[in-house]
Design a protein around this motif. Structure first.
Motif, short mmCIF file in Angstrom:
data_model
loop_
_atom_site.label_atom_id
_atom_site.label_comp_id
_atom_site.label_asym_id
_atom_site.label_seq_id
_atom_site.Cartn_x
_atom_site.Cartn_y
_atom_site.Cartn_z
N ALA A 109 -4.34 -10.91 -6.96
CA ALA A 109 -3.12 -11.44 -6.90
C ALA A 109 -1.99 -10.96 -5.69
CB ALA A 109 -2.19 -10.67 -8.20
N LYS A 110 -2.36 -10.21 -5.09
CA LYS A 110 -1.49 -9.56 -3.92
C LYS A 110 -2.26 -10.54 -2.92
CE LYS A 110 -2.39 -5.02 -3.99
NZ LYS A 110 -2.44 -3.70 -3.73
N GLU A 111 -3.43 -10.88 -2.67
CA GLU A 111 -3.86 -11.54 -1.57
C GLU A 111 -3.28 -13.00 -1.71
OE1 GLU A 111 -8.29 -11.24 -2.15
OE2 GLU A 111 -8.13 -9.29 -0.92
N ILE A 112 -3.36 -13.38 -2.99
CA ILE A 112 -2.67 -14.95 -3.19
C ILE A 112 -1.45 -15.11 -2.57
CG2 ILE A 112 -2.03 -16.51 -4.95
CD1 ILE A 112 -4.76 -15.77 -6.22
N ILE A 113 -0.70 -13.99 -2.96
CA ILE A 113 0.97 -14.23 -2.71
C ILE A 113 1.30 -14.11 -1.28
CG2 ILE A 113 1.68 -11.93 -3.08
CD1 ILE A 113 3.52 -14.77 -4.77
N MET A 118 11.32 1.15 -2.90
CA MET A 118 12.10 -0.14 -3.13
C MET A 118 12.11 -0.91 -4.63
SD MET A 118 11.40 -3.50 -0.58
CE MET A 118 12.37 -5.02 -0.83
N LEU A 119 10.93 -1.11 -5.05
CA LEU A 119 10.70 -1.71 -6.24
C LEU A 119 11.45 -1.11 -7.55
CD1 LEU A 119 9.33 -4.12 -8.02
CD2 LEU A 119 7.45 -2.45 -8.09
N LYS A 120 11.32 0.32 -7.60
CA LYS A 120 11.98 0.87 -8.42
C LYS A 120 13.41 0.84 -8.68
CE LYS A 120 12.52 5.88 -10.26
NZ LYS A 120 12.06 7.41 -10.10
N ASN A 121 14.18 0.90 -7.48
CA ASN A 121 15.66 0.71 -7.33
C ASN A 121 15.89 -0.83 -7.99
OD1 ASN A 121 16.26 3.24 -6.74
ND2 ASN A 121 15.97 2.74 -4.48
N LEU A 134 11.74 -13.88 -13.16
CA LEU A 134 12.30 -15.25 -12.79
C LEU A 134 13.32 -15.10 -11.58
CD1 LEU A 134 13.59 -17.46 -15.46
CD2 LEU A 134 14.57 -17.37 -13.16
N LEU A 135 14.06 -14.01 -11.56
CA LEU A 135 15.08 -13.74 -10.52
C LEU A 135 14.36 -13.66 -9.38
CD1 LEU A 135 17.73 -11.55 -12.42
CD2 LEU A 135 17.48 -14.25 -12.25
N MET A 136 13.29 -12.80 -9.18
CA MET A 136 12.51 -12.27 -7.90
C MET A 136 11.90 -13.71 -7.41
SD MET A 136 10.15 -8.88 -8.97
CE MET A 136 8.96 -9.42 -7.79
N THR A 137 11.50 -14.61 -8.14
CA THR A 137 10.75 -15.79 -7.68
C THR A 137 12.06 -16.78 -7.05
OG1 THR A 137 9.11 -15.67 -9.43
CG2 THR A 137 9.34 -17.80 -8.18
N LYS A 185 10.64 -10.32 1.32
CA LYS A 185 10.75 -10.42 -0.11
C LYS A 185 9.48 -10.21 -0.98
CE LYS A 185 15.39 -12.42 -0.73
NZ LYS A 185 15.72 -12.62 0.78
N VAL A 186 8.38 -10.74 -0.15
CA VAL A 186 7.07 -10.89 -0.79
C VAL A 186 6.53 -9.33 -1.17
CG1 VAL A 186 5.71 -10.54 1.09
CG2 VAL A 186 4.92 -12.13 -0.65
#
Length: 294
Positions: free
Chosen positions: A266-270, A1-4, A50-53, A278-279
Protein backbone atom coordinates in the motif's frame (compact mmCIF):
# COMPACT_ATOMS: atom_id res chain seq x y z
CA UNK A 1 1.88 14.10 12.81
CA UNK A 2 -0.75 11.44 12.09
CA UNK A 3 -1.88 11.20 15.72
CA UNK A 4 -2.63 14.93 15.90
CA UNK A 5 -4.24 14.88 12.45
CA UNK A 6 -6.54 11.99 13.36
CA UNK A 7 -7.53 13.68 16.63
CA UNK A 8 -8.28 16.98 14.92
CA UNK A 9 -10.28 15.40 12.10
CA UNK A 10 -12.13 13.05 14.44
CA UNK A 11 -13.36 16.03 16.46
CA UNK A 12 -14.28 17.80 13.23
CA UNK A 13 -16.27 14.80 11.99
CA UNK A 14 -17.99 14.34 15.37
CA UNK A 15 -19.10 17.98 15.38
CA UNK A 16 -20.43 17.61 11.83
CA UNK A 17 -22.36 14.46 12.80
CA UNK A 18 -23.88 16.26 15.80
CA UNK A 19 -24.90 19.15 13.55
CA UNK A 20 -26.64 16.90 11.02
CA UNK A 21 -28.43 14.89 13.72
CA UNK A 22 -29.35 17.82 15.94
CA UNK A 23 -32.70 18.42 14.25
CA UNK A 24 -33.85 14.85 14.92
CA UNK A 25 -36.14 14.87 17.98
CA UNK A 26 -39.01 12.44 17.40
CA UNK A 27 -39.59 9.58 17.99
CA UNK A 28 -37.25 10.18 20.94
CA UNK A 29 -35.87 6.64 21.15
CA UNK A 30 -34.87 6.71 17.46
CA UNK A 31 -33.37 10.19 17.64
CA UNK A 32 -31.45 9.42 20.81
CA UNK A 33 -30.45 5.95 19.63
CA UNK A 34 -29.05 7.23 16.33
CA UNK A 35 -26.87 9.71 18.18
CA UNK A 36 -25.79 7.06 20.68
CA UNK A 37 -24.80 4.60 17.95
CA UNK A 38 -22.81 7.08 15.86
CA UNK A 39 -21.25 9.17 18.63
CA UNK A 40 -20.34 6.20 20.84
CA UNK A 41 -16.61 6.58 20.14
CA UNK A 42 -14.91 5.22 17.04
CA UNK A 43 -11.81 5.99 14.99
CA UNK A 44 -13.66 7.79 12.14
CA UNK A 45 -11.20 6.15 9.76
CA UNK A 46 -13.55 6.15 6.77
CA UNK A 47 -14.67 9.80 6.85
CA UNK A 48 -11.13 10.93 7.67
CA UNK A 49 -9.85 8.98 4.67
CA UNK A 50 -12.28 10.91 2.47
CA UNK A 51 -11.03 14.26 3.77
CA UNK A 52 -7.39 13.12 3.47
CA UNK A 53 -7.92 12.14 -0.15
CA UNK A 54 -9.54 15.47 -1.00
CA UNK A 55 -6.56 17.28 0.53
CA UNK A 56 -4.12 15.12 -1.43
CA UNK A 57 -6.01 15.94 -4.64
CA UNK A 58 -6.00 19.66 -3.85
CA UNK A 59 -9.77 19.90 -3.33
CA UNK A 60 -11.71 21.78 -0.63
CA UNK A 61 -12.49 19.29 2.16
CA UNK A 62 -15.73 21.13 2.94
CA UNK A 63 -17.20 19.51 -0.19
CA UNK A 64 -16.70 16.09 1.34
CA UNK A 65 -18.28 16.62 4.76
CA UNK A 66 -21.84 15.42 3.93
CA UNK A 67 -20.56 12.23 2.29
CA UNK A 68 -18.07 11.70 5.12
CA UNK A 69 -20.85 11.96 7.72
CA UNK A 70 -23.10 9.68 5.67
CA UNK A 71 -20.39 7.02 5.44
CA UNK A 72 -19.96 7.05 9.21
CA UNK A 73 -23.73 6.70 9.65
CA UNK A 74 -23.74 3.68 7.34
CA UNK A 75 -20.75 2.17 9.11
CA UNK A 76 -22.45 2.71 12.49
CA UNK A 77 -25.72 1.16 11.30
CA UNK A 78 -23.80 -1.92 10.18
CA UNK A 79 -22.27 -2.24 13.65
CA UNK A 80 -25.65 -1.85 15.34
CA UNK A 81 -27.05 -4.70 13.25
CA UNK A 82 -23.85 -6.74 13.52
CA UNK A 83 -24.20 -6.76 17.32
CA UNK A 84 -27.78 -8.07 17.29
CA UNK A 85 -28.58 -11.52 18.76
CA UNK A 86 -29.30 -12.93 15.30
CA UNK A 87 -25.76 -12.06 14.17
CA UNK A 88 -22.79 -11.70 16.56
CA UNK A 89 -24.89 -11.24 19.73
CA UNK A 90 -22.46 -8.79 21.36
CA UNK A 91 -23.19 -6.88 24.56
CA UNK A 92 -20.43 -4.27 24.23
CA UNK A 93 -19.17 -2.02 21.48
CA UNK A 94 -16.36 0.52 22.03
CA UNK A 95 -16.48 -0.25 25.74
CA UNK A 96 -20.17 0.65 26.11
CA UNK A 97 -23.42 -1.27 25.86
CA UNK A 98 -24.36 -2.12 22.29
CA UNK A 99 -27.34 -0.20 20.94
CA UNK A 100 -29.82 -3.08 21.24
CA UNK A 101 -28.68 -3.76 24.81
CA UNK A 102 -29.31 -0.14 25.75
CA UNK A 103 -32.60 0.44 23.88
CA UNK A 104 -34.01 -3.01 23.10
CA UNK A 105 -33.69 -5.41 20.19
CA UNK A 106 -36.57 -4.11 18.06
CA UNK A 107 -35.45 -0.56 18.73
CA UNK A 108 -31.90 -1.48 17.74
CA UNK A 109 -33.09 -2.80 14.39
CA UNK A 110 -35.04 0.38 13.68
CA UNK A 111 -32.20 2.63 14.86
CA UNK A 112 -29.89 0.89 12.40
CA UNK A 113 -32.48 1.21 9.63
CA UNK A 114 -32.87 4.91 10.41
CA UNK A 115 -29.12 5.55 10.23
CA UNK A 116 -28.81 3.83 6.86
CA UNK A 117 -31.77 5.70 5.38
CA UNK A 118 -30.81 9.08 6.85
CA UNK A 119 -27.32 8.75 5.39
CA UNK A 120 -28.76 9.14 1.88
CA UNK A 121 -30.80 12.12 3.02
CA UNK A 122 -27.57 13.77 4.18
CA UNK A 123 -25.78 13.04 0.90
CA UNK A 124 -28.58 14.51 -1.20
CA UNK A 125 -29.78 17.42 0.94
CA UNK A 126 -26.56 18.78 2.46
CA UNK A 127 -24.35 18.75 -0.64
CA UNK A 128 -24.90 22.24 -2.05
CA UNK A 129 -21.20 22.60 -2.94
CA UNK A 130 -21.14 19.50 -5.18
CA UNK A 131 -22.63 19.32 -8.69
CA UNK A 132 -25.84 17.30 -8.98
CA UNK A 133 -24.38 14.79 -11.46
CA UNK A 134 -21.58 14.04 -8.99
CA UNK A 135 -24.12 13.59 -6.19
CA UNK A 136 -25.91 10.99 -8.32
CA UNK A 137 -22.59 9.17 -8.81
CA UNK A 138 -21.92 9.31 -5.05
CA UNK A 139 -25.37 7.88 -4.24
CA UNK A 140 -24.93 5.13 -6.84
CA UNK A 141 -21.50 4.15 -5.54
CA UNK A 142 -22.55 4.31 -1.88
CA UNK A 143 -25.58 2.08 -2.42
CA UNK A 144 -23.44 -0.37 -4.40
CA UNK A 145 -20.62 -0.63 -1.84
CA UNK A 146 -22.91 -0.70 1.19
CA UNK A 147 -25.33 -3.19 -0.36
CA UNK A 148 -25.49 -6.65 -1.86
CA UNK A 149 -22.44 -6.06 -4.05
CA UNK A 150 -20.41 -4.81 -1.11
CA UNK A 151 -20.73 -4.87 2.67
CA UNK A 152 -24.03 -6.79 2.86
CA UNK A 153 -22.84 -9.39 0.37
CA UNK A 154 -19.68 -9.93 2.38
CA UNK A 155 -21.68 -10.14 5.61
CA UNK A 156 -23.99 -12.76 4.11
CA UNK A 157 -21.13 -15.00 2.96
CA UNK A 158 -19.51 -14.52 6.37
CA UNK A 159 -22.65 -15.80 8.11
CA UNK A 160 -23.01 -18.72 5.69
CA UNK A 161 -19.37 -19.68 6.30
CA UNK A 162 -19.65 -20.05 10.08
CA UNK A 163 -18.73 -23.55 11.21
CA UNK A 164 -17.30 -24.43 7.78
CA UNK A 165 -13.79 -24.83 6.45
CA UNK A 166 -13.63 -22.26 3.67
CA UNK A 167 -10.81 -21.66 1.21
CA UNK A 168 -8.79 -18.49 0.77
CA UNK A 169 -10.82 -17.05 -2.17
CA UNK A 170 -14.01 -17.17 -0.08
CA UNK A 171 -12.25 -15.60 2.91
CA UNK A 172 -10.87 -12.86 0.66
CA UNK A 173 -14.35 -12.23 -0.74
CA UNK A 174 -15.68 -11.81 2.80
CA UNK A 175 -12.90 -9.43 3.80
CA UNK A 176 -12.85 -7.33 0.62
CA UNK A 177 -16.63 -6.93 0.59
CA UNK A 178 -17.64 -6.88 4.27
CA UNK A 179 -14.88 -4.44 5.26
CA UNK A 180 -12.87 -3.41 2.21
CA UNK A 181 -15.62 -1.83 0.10
CA UNK A 182 -16.52 0.66 2.81
CA UNK A 183 -12.86 1.70 3.10
CA UNK A 184 -12.51 2.10 -0.66
CA UNK A 185 -15.78 4.06 -0.84
CA UNK A 186 -14.51 7.31 0.77
CA UNK A 187 -11.49 7.34 -1.52
CA UNK A 188 -13.62 6.88 -4.63
CA UNK A 189 -16.08 9.54 -3.47
CA UNK A 190 -13.21 11.99 -3.00
CA UNK A 191 -12.05 11.18 -6.54
CA UNK A 192 -15.56 11.93 -7.85
CA UNK A 193 -15.75 15.25 -6.00
CA UNK A 194 -12.26 16.31 -7.10
CA UNK A 195 -12.58 14.99 -10.67
CA UNK A 196 -9.34 13.06 -10.21
CA UNK A 197 -7.44 11.95 -13.29
CA UNK A 198 -7.58 8.25 -14.10
CA UNK A 199 -4.03 7.28 -13.04
CA UNK A 200 -4.28 8.99 -9.67
CA UNK A 201 -7.70 7.45 -9.05
CA UNK A 202 -6.38 4.00 -9.95
CA UNK A 203 -3.48 4.21 -7.48
CA UNK A 204 -5.67 5.60 -4.71
CA UNK A 205 -8.16 2.76 -5.15
CA UNK A 206 -5.35 0.18 -5.11
CA UNK A 207 -4.04 1.72 -1.91
CA UNK A 208 -7.48 1.71 -0.28
CA UNK A 209 -8.13 -1.91 -1.24
CA UNK A 210 -4.85 -2.99 0.35
CA UNK A 211 -5.39 -1.10 3.61
CA UNK A 212 -9.00 -2.32 3.68
CA UNK A 213 -7.84 -5.92 3.53
CA UNK A 214 -5.09 -5.17 6.04
CA UNK A 215 -7.64 -3.61 8.41
CA UNK A 216 -9.70 -6.80 8.47
CA UNK A 217 -6.65 -9.03 8.82
CA UNK A 218 -5.63 -6.94 11.82
CA UNK A 219 -9.16 -7.34 13.22
CA UNK A 220 -8.71 -11.12 12.93
CA UNK A 221 -5.48 -10.82 14.90
CA UNK A 222 -7.00 -8.58 17.56
CA UNK A 223 -9.89 -11.00 18.05
CA UNK A 224 -7.27 -13.42 19.35
CA UNK A 225 -4.58 -11.22 20.84
CA UNK A 226 -6.61 -8.12 21.70
CA UNK A 227 -7.51 -6.73 25.11
CA UNK A 228 -11.13 -5.90 26.01
CA UNK A 229 -9.99 -2.72 27.79
CA UNK A 230 -8.38 -1.51 24.55
CA UNK A 231 -10.70 -2.78 21.80
CA UNK A 232 -13.89 -2.22 23.80
CA UNK A 233 -15.51 -5.56 23.01
CA UNK A 234 -14.97 -9.20 23.98
CA UNK A 235 -12.15 -11.06 22.26
CA UNK A 236 -12.56 -14.56 20.86
CA UNK A 237 -15.97 -14.01 19.24
CA UNK A 238 -14.71 -15.28 15.88
CA UNK A 239 -13.65 -18.54 17.53
CA UNK A 240 -16.94 -18.81 19.41
CA UNK A 241 -18.86 -18.39 16.14
CA UNK A 242 -16.51 -20.83 14.36
CA UNK A 243 -15.56 -18.26 11.75
CA UNK A 244 -12.72 -18.86 9.33
CA UNK A 245 -10.11 -16.12 9.63
CA UNK A 246 -6.57 -15.53 8.42
CA UNK A 247 -5.11 -16.94 11.69
CA UNK A 248 -7.34 -20.01 11.52
CA UNK A 249 -6.21 -20.74 7.96
CA UNK A 250 -2.57 -19.60 8.02
CA UNK A 251 -1.64 -19.47 11.69
CA UNK A 252 -0.67 -16.30 13.53
CA UNK A 253 2.94 -16.02 12.32
CA UNK A 254 2.04 -16.24 8.63
CA UNK A 255 -0.96 -13.95 9.12
CA UNK A 256 1.28 -11.22 10.52
CA UNK A 257 3.63 -11.65 7.57
CA UNK A 258 0.71 -11.27 5.14
CA UNK A 259 -0.43 -8.17 6.99
CA UNK A 260 3.04 -6.64 6.71
CA UNK A 261 3.12 -7.43 2.98
CA UNK A 262 -0.21 -5.66 2.39
CA UNK A 263 0.95 -2.58 4.31
CA UNK A 264 4.26 -2.40 2.44
CA UNK A 265 2.50 -2.73 -0.92
CA UNK A 266 0.00 0.00 0.00
CA UNK A 267 2.78 2.44 0.91
CA UNK A 268 4.72 1.68 -2.26
CA UNK A 269 1.66 2.23 -4.46
CA UNK A 270 0.70 5.58 -2.97
CA UNK A 271 4.29 6.85 -3.06
CA UNK A 272 4.70 5.79 -6.70
CA UNK A 273 2.06 8.27 -7.86
CA UNK A 274 2.13 11.15 -5.35
CA UNK A 275 5.13 13.19 -4.28
CA UNK A 276 3.25 15.74 -2.17
CA UNK A 277 4.22 16.01 1.51
CA UNK A 278 0.59 15.09 2.24
CA UNK A 279 1.32 11.54 1.08
CA UNK A 280 3.05 10.91 4.41
CA UNK A 281 -0.37 10.87 6.05
CA UNK A 282 -1.25 7.90 3.86
CA UNK A 283 1.93 5.95 4.64
CA UNK A 284 1.55 6.74 8.34
CA UNK A 285 -2.10 5.62 8.20
CA UNK A 286 -1.02 2.29 6.73
CA UNK A 287 1.46 1.82 9.58
CA UNK A 288 -1.25 2.81 12.07
CA UNK A 289 -3.55 0.09 10.70
CA UNK A 290 -0.80 -2.50 11.07
CA UNK A 291 0.14 -1.51 14.60
CA UNK A 292 -3.21 -0.50 16.11
CA UNK A 293 -4.33 -2.11 19.35
CA UNK A 294 -8.05 -1.41 18.96
Amino acid sequence: MLKNYLKEKREFIDNSIKEYLEELKYPPVIAEGMKYAVLNGGKRLRPILLLMTLELLGEDEEKGIPAAVAIEMIHSYSLVHDDLPALDDDDYRRGKLTTHKKYGEAQGILIGDALLTHAFNVITSENQKVASDKIVDIVRLTSQYAGVNGMIGGQMVDIESEGKNIDLPVLQYIHTHKTGKMITLPVEIACIIAGAEAKKKEKLIEYSELIGLAFQIKDDILDIEGDFEKIGKPVGSDTDLEKSTYPSIFGMKKTKEILAEKITAAKEIICSEFQSEKVKLFTDLADYIQNREK
